[in-house]
Enzyme design. Structure first.
Site, PDB file in Angstrom:
ATOM      1  N   THR A 213      52.390   2.344 -15.616  1.00 23.98           N
ATOM      2  CA  THR A 213      51.342   1.607 -14.935  1.00 23.98           C
ATOM      3  C   THR A 213      51.967   0.739 -13.857  1.00 23.98           C
ATOM      4  OG1 THR A 213      49.574  -0.043 -15.218  1.00 23.98           O
ATOM      5  CG2 THR A 213      51.449  -0.196 -16.728  1.00 23.98           C
TER       6      THR A 213
ATOM      7  N   GLU B 125      47.895  -0.890 -21.147  1.00 24.97           N
ATOM      8  CA  GLU B 125      48.629  -1.419 -22.288  1.00 24.97           C
ATOM      9  C   GLU B 125      47.830  -1.417 -23.591  1.00 24.97           C
ATOM     10  OE1 GLU B 125      50.391  -3.321 -18.575  1.00 24.97           O
ATOM     11  OE2 GLU B 125      48.439  -2.632 -19.279  1.00 24.97           O
TER      12      GLU B 125
ATOM     13  N   LYS C   6      42.932  -3.327  -6.888  1.00 24.60           N
ATOM     14  CA  LYS C   6      42.531  -2.104  -7.561  1.00 24.60           C
ATOM     15  C   LYS C   6      41.607  -1.318  -6.642  1.00 24.60           C
ATOM     16  CE  LYS C   6      42.237  -0.801 -12.329  1.00 24.60           C
ATOM     17  NZ  LYS C   6      41.944  -1.249 -13.687  1.00 24.60           N
TER      18      LYS C   6
END
Length: 552
Positions: free
Chosen positions: A190, A337, A448
């Protein structure tokens, strides 16, 4: 002091382990003839899937000589082949590395070397990426070609052969080892606020428990989106991204028909939704927006389609547009995560009966409530919990049976992630007294865009390398299509002349060389004489965003 009573097991009692293989076993119990569909190319039943997983296991251990603990990577579109890798690789005791093909070539190389990939299964479309990295992949010994046509390819890479042809030569039965449930099953990377991706990893036990959690939250609860074994599943979130949110494991566990679209193309996605009667999908808002805006969509009946949105906030306008087409849309929340699902919109029939369409849309776009087995709280900077009063703002911290235990080979950031014994998400939120979460901000200034993370710090570093740039700050700004895009404030050096196009060309050289992905190149620049700072001289991004919002 009294202690819990623990009795010794009967000597011959079997201690069952929570292993991914147990998920696959369920697929043969009730609907073994249900199909796994790949585009308009292939269809296999669960009976065939189980045999192909065994063939792949034989290929891995006998032909490719993969040992337990080694890492095997997949570089592919969403496919039945990927699903076979989801099971066979962890089931032989190896670790599945899901390579994100949207990363820049240099980032892909970093993940291959950092994960210590020994074998890579690579789709023909992505061979040029690996060919450009040849000689720099430190531990890769063998590469298997994935081809939709079944044709071989010529390449300077050490290709072992084409996937289907190799499988044909393998037995369709395999005695899988009895592994410890805490053995690592999967890993992927990530990106965040630094230039180097972070490796997260999950055990067999965590993936099985996450599957149970999803099955309970979406199967047992009276929610707007409710699923069961008769649903038809198609992911529109890539399988390289957090196990496609864990849904392929869930769909296999329940024996659903599964549909894999390969490369994401609006016409193909809509064709598969209609032809295969898809009823449950998940995606980022950008993909749903693309489908909702497709010229053909109004002629289709989408009233049986349920869609879970995650990765970015679900815009209210998009929610209304989807509802107008009859799509049952809700929000899911999680992160790489966390395996990933932490919360889902909870909207039962009794509640919906008393809501206006606007009120219903407002609930559908919120972050939802924690699903079963998730302990989700708000914490301040001092490590103190905050009340669920709908007003107190703090960072979302979590505990659950399926959270990554750290970042691979990165102790410092692992300790930061698990500070105070809770996993820190970096998301800032409020929680209502009834448990509904509303995310208000991000703790760190990552951007994002279309479900992909862009590092503002990396962009600042690259922009600052232009000879006429004195100082720069990059922040996220709202974007109708991609939810967020980077905007750069730039202070030019005295007596210089610089334009937007100069900086775009400057940044494109980094995407051409693989330093950043093409979607990370900013297209918006604002030239200023001064960049706002905090009292200690740091760039004040909170103030920048506030000023930009007030101007809009």
């Amino acid at each position: 002091m009294a202690t819990p009573r623990i009795l010794p097991p009967t000597p011959e009692a079997h201690q069952s382990q929570l292993l991914i293989g147990s998920i696959l076993e369920q697929s043969l119990k009730y609907e073994p003839d249900r199909e796994i569909v790949y585009r308009d190319i292939s269809r296999i039943t669960y009976r065939e899937l189980n045999k192909r997983v065994a063939r792949l296991a034989n290929l891995l251990t006998n032909h490719l000589e993969v040992a337990q603990g080694q890492t095997v990577a997949f570089l592919d579109y969403d496919s039945h082949r990927y699903l076979e890798g989801y099971f066979a690789i962890p089931m032989v005791g190896a670790v599945l590395h899901m390579i994100n093909f949207r990363l820049s070539p240099e980032e892909i190389l970093y993940t291959i070397n950092h994960a210590e990939d020994a074998v890579i299964f690579c789709h023909q479309d992505f061979l040029p990426i690996l060919e450009a990295l040849q000689g720099r992949m430190e531990m890769v010994k063998k590469i298997v070609l994935l081809s939709d046509s079944g044709a071989e390819a010529t390449s300077p890479l050490p290709l072992e052969g084409e996937y289907e042809k190799l499988l044909l030569n393998q037995p369709d039965s395999y005695t899988f080892p009895d592994l410890p449930e805490d053995a690592i099953a999967t890993t992927f990377y990530t990106t965040g606020t630094t230039g180097l991706p972070k490796g997260v990893y999950f055990s067999h036990r965590q993936l099985v428990l996450h599957t149970f959690g999803l099955a309970t939250a979406l199967g047992a609860m009276d929610n707007a989106v409710k699923i069961g074994s008769n649903d038809v599943y198609m992911p529109i979130t890539p399988m390289f991204h957090v196990h496609a949110w864990g849904f392929p494991y869930l769909a296999t566990f329940l024996g659903m028909q599964q549909v894999y679209p390969g490369r994401y193309e609006p016409a193909m996605l809509l064709q598969l939704v209609l032809k295969e009667k898809v009823t449950i999908s998940h995606c980022v808002p950008t993909i749903l927006q693309m489908l909702v805006n497709s010229p053909q969509v109004k002629s289709f009946n989408l009233t049986n389609w349920k869609v879970v949105i995650g990765g970015s906030a679900l815009p209210r306008g998009l929610a209304m547009a989807a509802m107008g087409l009859g799509i049952e849309v809700i929000t899911g929340y999680g992160m790489s995560e966390t395996c990933p699902v932490l919360s889902l919109t909870y909207l039962n029939k009794k509640t919906m009966a008393h809501l206006t369409e606007d009120q219903e849309a407002d609930l559908r776009i919120k972050t939802g409530r924690p699903i079963q087995m998730v302990d989700l709280r708000l914490m301040n900077e001092e490590g103190q919990f905050l009340p669920n009063d709908g007003k107190s703002t703090g960072e979302i911290v979590v505990r659950a049976p399926w959270l990554t235990q750290g970042y691979y080979k990165d102790e410092e950031r692992s300790l930061e992630l698990w500070k105070h014994g809770y996993l820190h998400t970096g998301d800032i939120a409020t929680i209502d007294p009834d448990g509904v979460i509303t995310i208000t901000d991000r703790k760190k200034d990552v951007i994002k865009s279309g479900g992909e993370w862009i590092s503002s710090l990396l962009l600042e570093s690259l922009i600052s390398q232009h000879p006429d740039v004195q100082e720069t700050a990059v922040v996220a700004v709202p974007d109708q299509r991609w939810q967020e895009r980077p905007l750069a404030l730039v202070v030019a050096k005295p007596d210089t002349s610089i334009t937007d196009q100069d900086l775009i060309r400057h940044m494109e050289q980094f995407s051409d060389s693989g330093k950043i992905s093409h979607y990370a190149v900013p297209k918006q620049f604002r030239f200023v004489t001064e960049i706002p700072k905090t009292s200690v001289g740091k760039i004040d991004k909170k103030r920048i965003k506030k000023e930009l919002a007030s101007e809009d």
